[in-house]
Write a protein that holds these residues in place. Structure first.
Motif, PDB file in Angstrom:
ATOM      1  N   ILE A  52       0.849  -1.199   0.000  1.00 24.29           N
ATOM      2  CA  ILE A  52       0.000   0.000   0.000  1.00 24.29           C
ATOM      3  C   ILE A  52       0.883   1.247   0.000  1.00 24.29           C
ATOM      4  O   ILE A  52       1.786   1.388   0.820  1.00 24.29           O
ATOM      5  N   GLY A  53       0.605   2.133  -0.936  1.00 22.92           N
ATOM      6  CA  GLY A  53       1.377   3.367  -1.049  1.00 22.92           C
ATOM      7  C   GLY A  53       2.504   3.271  -2.069  1.00 22.92           C
ATOM      8  O   GLY A  53       3.006   4.283  -2.549  1.00 22.92           O
ATOM      9  N   GLU A  54       2.908   2.050  -2.396  1.00 26.00           N
ATOM     10  CA  GLU A  54       4.029   1.853  -3.313  1.00 26.00           C
ATOM     11  C   GLU A  54       3.581   1.533  -4.732  1.00 26.00           C
ATOM     12  O   GLU A  54       4.353   1.667  -5.680  1.00 26.00           O
ATOM     13  N   VAL A  55       2.347   1.044  -4.887  1.00 26.00           N
ATOM     14  CA  VAL A  55       1.858   0.636  -6.209  1.00 26.00           C
ATOM     15  C   VAL A  55       0.582   1.397  -6.561  1.00 26.00           C
ATOM     16  O   VAL A  55      -0.102   1.928  -5.690  1.00 26.00           O
ATOM     17  N   VAL A  56       0.259   1.415  -7.865  1.00 22.29           N
ATOM     18  CA  VAL A  56      -0.924   2.151  -8.325  1.00 22.29           C
ATOM     19  C   VAL A  56      -2.176   1.281  -8.294  1.00 22.29           C
ATOM     20  O   VAL A  56      -3.279   1.776  -8.119  1.00 22.29           O
ATOM     21  N   TYR A  57      -1.993  -0.034  -8.440  1.00 23.00           N
ATOM     22  CA  TYR A  57      -3.119  -0.967  -8.532  1.00 23.00           C
ATOM     23  C   TYR A  57      -2.981  -2.007  -7.420  1.00 23.00           C
ATOM     24  O   TYR A  57      -1.949  -2.646  -7.278  1.00 23.00           O
ATOM     25  N   ILE A  58      -4.035  -2.142  -6.614  1.00 20.11           N
ATOM     26  CA  ILE A  58      -4.015  -3.135  -5.534  1.00 20.11           C
ATOM     27  C   ILE A  58      -5.246  -4.016  -5.647  1.00 20.11           C
ATOM     28  O   ILE A  58      -6.372  -3.523  -5.738  1.00 20.11           O
ATOM     29  N   LYS A  59      -5.001  -5.314  -5.630  1.00 23.07           N
ATOM     30  CA  LYS A  59      -6.084  -6.307  -5.640  1.00 23.07           C
ATOM     31  C   LYS A  59      -5.982  -7.032  -4.300  1.00 23.07           C
ATOM     32  O   LYS A  59      -5.073  -7.836  -4.084  1.00 23.07           O
ATOM     33  N   CYS A 131     -12.386   0.606  -6.945  1.00 25.94           N
ATOM     34  CA  CYS A 131     -12.815   0.568  -8.345  1.00 25.94           C
ATOM     35  C   CYS A 131     -13.761  -0.605  -8.554  1.00 25.94           C
ATOM     36  O   CYS A 131     -13.323  -1.756  -8.657  1.00 25.94           O
ATOM     37  N   ASN A 132     -15.050  -0.296  -8.614  1.00 25.78           N
ATOM     38  CA  ASN A 132     -16.040  -1.372  -8.771  1.00 25.78           C
ATOM     39  C   ASN A 132     -16.015  -1.979 -10.173  1.00 25.78           C
ATOM     40  O   ASN A 132     -16.413  -3.124 -10.355  1.00 25.78           O
ATOM     41  N   TRP A 133     -15.522  -1.253 -11.177  1.00 27.10           N
ATOM     42  CA  TRP A 133     -15.500  -1.775 -12.542  1.00 27.10           C
ATOM     43  C   TRP A 133     -14.487  -2.906 -12.700  1.00 27.10           C
ATOM     44  O   TRP A 133     -14.647  -3.782 -13.545  1.00 27.10           O
ATOM     45  N   TYR A 134     -13.411  -2.888 -11.917  1.00 23.42           N
ATOM     46  CA  TYR A 134     -12.377  -3.918 -12.025  1.00 23.42           C
ATOM     47  C   TYR A 134     -12.526  -5.010 -10.955  1.00 23.42           C
ATOM     48  O   TYR A 134     -11.786  -5.987 -10.965  1.00 23.42           O
ATOM     49  N   THR A 135     -13.471  -4.827 -10.037  1.00 25.03           N
ATOM     50  CA  THR A 135     -13.721  -5.816  -8.987  1.00 25.03           C
ATOM     51  C   THR A 135     -14.752  -6.814  -9.490  1.00 25.03           C
ATOM     52  O   THR A 135     -15.764  -6.423 -10.062  1.00 25.03           O
ATOM     53  N   ALA A 141     -14.691 -12.267  -4.579  1.00 20.97           N
ATOM     54  CA  ALA A 141     -13.687 -11.675  -5.473  1.00 20.97           C
ATOM     55  C   ALA A 141     -12.888 -10.607  -4.730  1.00 20.97           C
ATOM     56  O   ALA A 141     -13.442  -9.853  -3.926  1.00 20.97           O
ATOM     57  N   PRO A 142     -11.578 -10.541  -4.987  1.00 19.07           N
ATOM     58  CA  PRO A 142     -10.763  -9.506  -4.339  1.00 19.07           C
ATOM     59  C   PRO A 142     -11.213  -8.105  -4.751  1.00 19.07           C
ATOM     60  O   PRO A 142     -11.671  -7.901  -5.869  1.00 19.07           O
ATOM     61  N   ASP A 143     -11.094  -7.170  -3.839  1.00 18.02           N
ATOM     62  CA  ASP A 143     -11.421  -5.776  -4.127  1.00 18.02           C
ATOM     63  C   ASP A 143     -10.245  -5.124  -4.854  1.00 18.02           C
ATOM     64  O   ASP A 143      -9.087  -5.380  -4.533  1.00 18.02           O
ATOM     65  N   VAL A 144     -10.578  -4.269  -5.817  1.00 17.47           N
ATOM     66  CA  VAL A 144      -9.544  -3.563  -6.574  1.00 17.47           C
ATOM     67  C   VAL A 144      -9.549  -2.094  -6.170  1.00 17.47           C
ATOM     68  O   VAL A 144     -10.603  -1.454  -6.133  1.00 17.47           O
ATOM     69  N   TRP A 145      -8.365  -1.601  -5.866  1.00 24.47           N
ATOM     70  CA  TRP A 145      -8.180  -0.205  -5.461  1.00 24.47           C
ATOM     71  C   TRP A 145      -7.131   0.435  -6.364  1.00 24.47           C
ATOM     72  O   TRP A 145      -6.143  -0.200  -6.720  1.00 24.47           O
ATOM     73  N   LEU A 146      -7.371   1.700  -6.730  1.00 27.98           N
ATOM     74  CA  LEU A 146      -6.443   2.434  -7.591  1.00 27.98           C
ATOM     75  C   LEU A 146      -6.003   3.725  -6.914  1.00 27.98           C
ATOM     76  O   LEU A 146      -6.798   4.398  -6.259  1.00 27.98           O
ATOM     77  N   LYS A 147      -4.742   4.046  -7.113  1.00 28.88           N
ATOM     78  CA  LYS A 147      -4.227   5.281  -6.521  1.00 28.88           C
ATOM     79  C   LYS A 147      -4.736   6.504  -7.284  1.00 28.88           C
ATOM     80  O   LYS A 147      -4.831   7.587  -6.736  1.00 28.88           O
ATOM     81  N   ASN A 148      -5.068   6.284  -8.563  1.00 31.79           N
ATOM     82  CA  ASN A 148      -5.604   7.367  -9.396  1.00 31.79           C
ATOM     83  C   ASN A 148      -7.016   6.961  -9.817  1.00 31.79           C
ATOM     84  O   ASN A 148      -7.196   6.072 -10.644  1.00 31.79           O
ATOM     85  N   LEU A 151      -8.329   6.265 -13.453  1.00 37.94           N
ATOM     86  CA  LEU A 151      -7.941   5.059 -14.186  1.00 37.94           C
ATOM     87  C   LEU A 151      -8.953   3.920 -14.018  1.00 37.94           C
ATOM     88  O   LEU A 151      -8.757   2.832 -14.558  1.00 37.94           O
ATOM     89  N   CYS A 152     -10.033   4.196 -13.304  1.00 34.56           N
ATOM     90  CA  CYS A 152     -11.100   3.202 -13.137  1.00 34.56           C
ATOM     91  C   CYS A 152     -12.135   3.447 -14.233  1.00 34.56           C
ATOM     92  O   CYS A 152     -12.977   4.338 -14.126  1.00 34.56           O
TER      93      CYS A 152
END
Length: 200
Positions: A52-59, A131-135, A141-148, A151-152
């Motif tokens: 967390i904090g180091e990457v843009v996309y987290i699943k 980001c509900n579109w990528y979850t 299913a794993p939750d998808v989070w974006l720093k920006n 991009l969702c």
């Protein structure tokens, strides 16, 4: 208080019927598989949390972190299985498995709730957006989070696995893709799929 007890079993393994013998021989595989899976999932989700904090996309599926509570009762289940396999009485280990499961299951379910709240708070605090579109649609299913948040994109909802691969490359480089790069990737991937479906 004894943790492990090594008393000879009343009935030797070779004196058992074929079905009982097969169960005793195969029994250690089940708890061993559970223990390995629990440790793997725990370490994997811990790695996601640390990123967390180091990457843009987290699943993330942080609700699986408390699975570690179940490692302890399953360790006693494994011990009981091994003891029976080598002609020792598994009574104490079996008791600890049952008592451990009764104690750890409530902690596991409570842990799911607490861990989810904490990880979600940490993600939002660090600037991530859900980001509900990528979850995936499944509750497992794993939750998808974006720093920006920009991009969702809804247009990427049908190619989730490709989207994950796209972001994984940027995560490894430690950089963020531009919106244009993502839109181009989505359009190209959809075109490739369409060509494949229509045999072009």
């Amino acid at each position: 208080m004894k943790i492990v007890e090594w008393n000879q079993a009343d009935k030797k393994l070779l004196e058992l019927e074929l079905k009982e013998l097969a169960v005793c021989v195969l029994a250690p595989l089940l708890p061993a598989s559970f223990c390995v899976a629990i440790v793997y999932v725990f370490l994997n989700e811990l790695g996601v949390f640390k990123s967390i904090g180091e990457v843009v996309y987290i699943k993330e599926n942080s609700g699986r972190i408390p699975l570690i509570f179940l490692f302890f009762p399953f360790s006693f289940f494994l011990l009981a299985s091994i003891q029976r396999l080598i002609n020792f009485c598994p009574k104490l280990a079996t008791e600890y498995f049952i008592k451990g499961a009764a104690l750890m299951l409530p902690l596991f379910f409570l842990g799911i709730f607490i861990t989810n709240l904490y990880v979600e708070h940490k993600l939002k605090q660090t600037g991530y957006s859900y980001c509900n579109w990528y979850t995936g649609a499944s509750i497992r299913a794993p939750d998808v989070w974006l720093k920006n948040e920009s991009l969702c994109l809804q247009s990427g909802s049908l190619i989730r696995s490709d989207i994950e691969d796209f972001f994984e490359g940027y995560n490894q480089q430690g950089i963020e893709p531009s919106l244009q790069e993502l839109e181009t990737f989505i359009a190209d991937t959809k075109q490739v799929r369409e060509n494949y479906i229509h045999g072009r």
